[in-house]
Structures are given as C-alpha cells and as structure tokens.
Design a protein around this motif. Structure first.
Motif, PDB file in Angstrom:
ATOM      1  N   LEU A 257     -11.316  -3.152  15.476  1.00 26.62           N
ATOM      2  CA  LEU A 257     -10.254  -2.390  14.762  1.00 26.62           C
ATOM      3  C   LEU A 257      -9.083  -1.865  15.957  1.00 26.62           C
ATOM      4  O   LEU A 257      -9.416  -1.373  16.844  1.00 26.62           O
ATOM      5  N   ARG A 258      -7.828  -2.178  15.308  1.00 25.72           N
ATOM      6  CA  ARG A 258      -6.579  -1.627  15.909  1.00 25.72           C
ATOM      7  C   ARG A 258      -6.275  -0.117  15.643  1.00 25.72           C
ATOM      8  O   ARG A 258      -6.662   0.191  14.556  1.00 25.72           O
ATOM      9  N   GLN A 259      -5.672   0.601  16.699  1.00 23.11           N
ATOM     10  CA  GLN A 259      -5.059   2.026  16.261  1.00 23.11           C
ATOM     11  C   GLN A 259      -4.309   1.758  15.145  1.00 23.11           C
ATOM     12  O   GLN A 259      -4.118   2.710  14.355  1.00 23.11           O
ATOM     13  N   THR A 260      -3.333   0.885  15.094  1.00 19.11           N
ATOM     14  CA  THR A 260      -2.388   0.880  14.187  1.00 19.11           C
ATOM     15  C   THR A 260      -3.020  -0.041  13.030  1.00 19.11           C
ATOM     16  O   THR A 260      -3.793  -0.982  12.970  1.00 19.11           O
ATOM     17  N   PRO A 261      -2.407   0.016  11.719  1.00 16.13           N
ATOM     18  CA  PRO A 261      -1.257   1.177  11.428  1.00 16.13           C
ATOM     19  C   PRO A 261      -1.644   2.681  11.432  1.00 16.13           C
ATOM     20  O   PRO A 261      -3.011   2.795  11.083  1.00 16.13           O
ATOM     21  N   TYR A 262      -1.064   3.322  11.772  1.00 15.44           N
ATOM     22  CA  TYR A 262      -1.385   4.844  11.896  1.00 15.44           C
ATOM     23  C   TYR A 262      -1.523   5.315  10.544  1.00 15.44           C
ATOM     24  O   TYR A 262      -1.973   6.507  10.400  1.00 15.44           O
ATOM     25  N   GLU A 263      -0.849   5.010   9.487  1.00 15.84           N
ATOM     26  CA  GLU A 263      -0.876   5.449   8.346  1.00 15.84           C
ATOM     27  C   GLU A 263      -2.126   5.491   7.483  1.00 15.84           C
ATOM     28  O   GLU A 263      -2.837   4.556   7.907  1.00 15.84           O
ATOM     29  N   TYR A 264      -2.328   6.299   6.726  1.00 13.40           N
ATOM     30  CA  TYR A 264      -3.624   6.493   6.000  1.00 13.40           C
ATOM     31  C   TYR A 264      -3.375   6.230   4.539  1.00 13.40           C
ATOM     32  O   TYR A 264      -2.499   6.632   3.825  1.00 13.40           O
ATOM     33  N   PHE A 265      -3.867   5.230   3.947  1.00  9.44           N
ATOM     34  CA  PHE A 265      -3.390   4.871   2.582  1.00  9.44           C
ATOM     35  C   PHE A 265      -4.479   5.151   1.413  1.00  9.44           C
ATOM     36  O   PHE A 265      -5.658   5.263   1.651  1.00  9.44           O
TER      37      PHE A 265
ATOM     38  N   VAL B  97       1.077  -1.334  -0.026  1.00  4.64           N
ATOM     39  CA  VAL B  97       0.036  -0.021  -0.075  1.00  4.64           C
ATOM     40  C   VAL B  97       0.749   1.103  -0.115  1.00  4.64           C
ATOM     41  O   VAL B  97       1.990   1.181   0.602  1.00  4.64           O
ATOM     42  N   ALA B  98       0.282   2.293  -0.353  1.00  2.61           N
ATOM     43  CA  ALA B  98       1.103   3.579  -0.490  1.00  2.61           C
ATOM     44  C   ALA B  98       0.240   4.766   0.261  1.00  2.61           C
ATOM     45  O   ALA B  98      -1.004   4.736   0.320  1.00  2.61           O
ATOM     46  N   GLN B  99       1.105   5.341   0.989  1.00  2.00           N
ATOM     47  CA  GLN B  99       0.303   6.576   1.955  1.00  2.00           C
ATOM     48  C   GLN B  99      -0.383   7.394   0.904  1.00  2.00           C
ATOM     49  O   GLN B  99       0.075   7.983   0.040  1.00  2.00           O
TER      50      GLN B  99
END
Length: 313
Positions: free
Chosen positions: A148-156, A119-121
């Motif tokens: 849902l986990r909090q991580t990953p913090y990234e938004y894709f 995936v790409a941010q």
C-alpha cells in the motif's frame, strides 16, 4: 460512451431504489440498470422491468437474484464483475447505492469517469500521513503480497464507484482484497450496517475494517496505478458545493425519526430533502400517505431547527 449502472437492494431500501431510478430519469440516463435483489421484490419494480422490456430503445431494467452469501455491502466488487461479464461491451460501469439520488447531468457523470476510476470523498475526507487506519491496512495486507502507498490521502465513500473499462483491474483487486479482509473482520456476513452480523472484530470505531467494503476499497486504491478522478465531500452532498449526487448515510430518510432528531438540534439533511423530491417521481416506492407524512415531518423538523447554527447543504 456507453455506461451501465448497477446496484444492490433488499428490504426497505427498495423505497430508495424508486427515488434513485426517478433521479436517473431526471438527469438523462437512458442506459441499462442492473438491480441485484434479495427477498421479495415490490410489484412496481417488476412492472417497470416489464414495461421497459416491451419498449424499443436502449433503456432496460434487469433484475437479478443475489444468492451469493454475505452482507450486500460486502458483495459490491463481485456484483460489479458479474454485471461486466454480462455486458462486456460497456466502456463504463457505475455502482450506486440505492440510497443515492443522482443530481448532475448524466453526460457529466460519464465524462468524469474518463479512463480511470471516479470516486467521491467521504464525510471523513482524508487520512493524514501516518494515519493509524492506513497502518492497520498495511499490516493486514502486506503478508498477502499487497503493498500500500500512503497516497492518495483522500478517504472515499463506497456508495458510488465509476470504473472505465481500461481501469477494470481495480474490481479484481478490490474483490480479492475483500476475501483477505473478511478473514480479519469476521466473514462477508459481518457488517455494522443494518442486517449485518456485528462481529467482535468490527465492534469498535478503532477496527481496521469497521466500514468493511469501504475500508477495503480505500486500501485497494492505494496499491494500484489506475488514474483516479476525485471529487470532494460536496460531490455526494456532504458539504456545500456543486453536488453530483446526494447520499443518505446513517438512518435513511424513509425511516429516520426526523422530529425526534430535530428536538435534539439535528437538522434534516440535503439527502433527506432530495429523497423526498425524487420519491414523488414517476415510480412510487413509498405510498402516497407515507410520503405525505414524511413531507410533514421534514417540514416540522426544518422549522424546529431553523435557528440551529450548523452548516446545511
């Protein structure tokens, strides 16, 4: 490695599709491309599919009519599952929006997918701890059995998704969660993109699913355990750095009012330039005169914004 690519296209996005295919040729892709279409297909696309069918070798272009209801962007997980059912031997399946141009060597892209999900941010690259959007997703899905986990913090960004066979469960989860979320955002026909029905539930940027498929993908990745292979915003050309691809978000290069935007201080983007470059390849989705006019508008817009002090990728 054996990767298969798929995309969804209709309307003027066929102009982007030609540039995408040209870019894939330039980076060494020699596999199969499945194109799901709606509405009339341009003659060049049918001719290209027939040409490849007549040749010996692995390269193939498969055209499929999409009759499933819903906005195209909301059908991505369903389309990917349909393609994998046709090619169960493929060990990697890659989705690309038709406004993407691939820039990195194809062997690098397939290797990057590895045994997980690539995936790409997005331009908004992350959701900080306790972000309101994450909490909205939690409320929407927890009553349906998704934690849902909090991580990953990234938004894709959902304009690209690479999935290894061993991580294919992510597509089932994404598709099932799309059905849940569609009840909240007004049905699969709803989208803020062109051609979508702008339902009241997604009419503001504070909606939990204003980006429909993209928001649901990000939620789905937070409740699975597939390994993620992540690149930053530079991966799609949103920030300076080694771009694996370019992605034209917002107004598309073939329809963007480049000069009008330049007069407001908005510079042409990296994706605009890449589209112009790859639209000049073997396949011509844009007529010669139209492409020449686009090149002139792009050059004028760059001159008008030459002194604008903003990062240019």
């Amino acid at each position: 490695m054996h990767g298969v690519i798929c995309t969804l296209v209709e309307g003027r996005h066929f102009e982007g599709l030609a540039a995408l295919i040209n870019s894939l040729e330039s980076v060494g892709f020699e596999g199969e491309l499945f194109v799901g279409t709606r509405g009339p297909r341009p003659a060049w696309l049918t001719r290209e599919a027939e040409r490849l069918e007549a040749l010996a070798g692995p390269r193939r272009l498969h055209l499929r009519e999409i009759d499933r209801p819903g906005h195209m962007t909301n059908l991505k997980p369903h389309w990917m599952r349909d393609v994998w059912s046709e090619r169960p031997h493929a060990d990697r399946l890659i989705y690309l929006d038709p406004d993407v141009c691939v820039l990195a060597p194809w062997t690098l892209i397939e290797d990057w997918i590895g045994e997980g999900v690539a995936v790409a941010q997005d331009q908004q690259p992350a959701l900080t701890r306790g972000h309101w959007l994450f909490k909205s997703w939690q409320r929407a899905f927890e009553s349906h059995g998704y934690t849902l986990r909090q991580t990953p913090y990234e938004y894709f960004n959902a304009g690209f998704l690479g999935v290894h066979w061993e991580a294919r469960s992510v597509l089932d989860r994404w598709g099932n969660m799309m059905a849940v979320a569609a009840e909240a955002f007004g049905g699969l026909e709803a989208s803020n993109l062109n051609g979508g029905r702008r339902s009241p539930q997604i009419s503001t940027p504070y909606a939990a699913f204003a980006q429909t498929d993209q928001d649901v993908l990000n939620a789905a990745l937070r409740c699975g355990n597939e390994p993620l292979a992540i690149v930053g915003p530079e991966g799609m050309g949103f920030r300076p750095g080694p771009a694996l691809m370019s992605h034209a978000v917002g107004p598309k290069p073939w329809a963007k009012p480049l000069v009008r935007q330049a007069l407001r201080g908005i510079r042409p983007t990296f994706a605009d330039r890449q589209f112009l470059k790859h639209s000049a390849g073997r396949l011509r989705g844009t007529g010669t005169a139209s492409r020449a006019a686009l090149a002139m508008r792009l050059q004028l817009a760059r001159l008008l914004t030459a002194r604008v002090r903003v990062p240019s990728t």
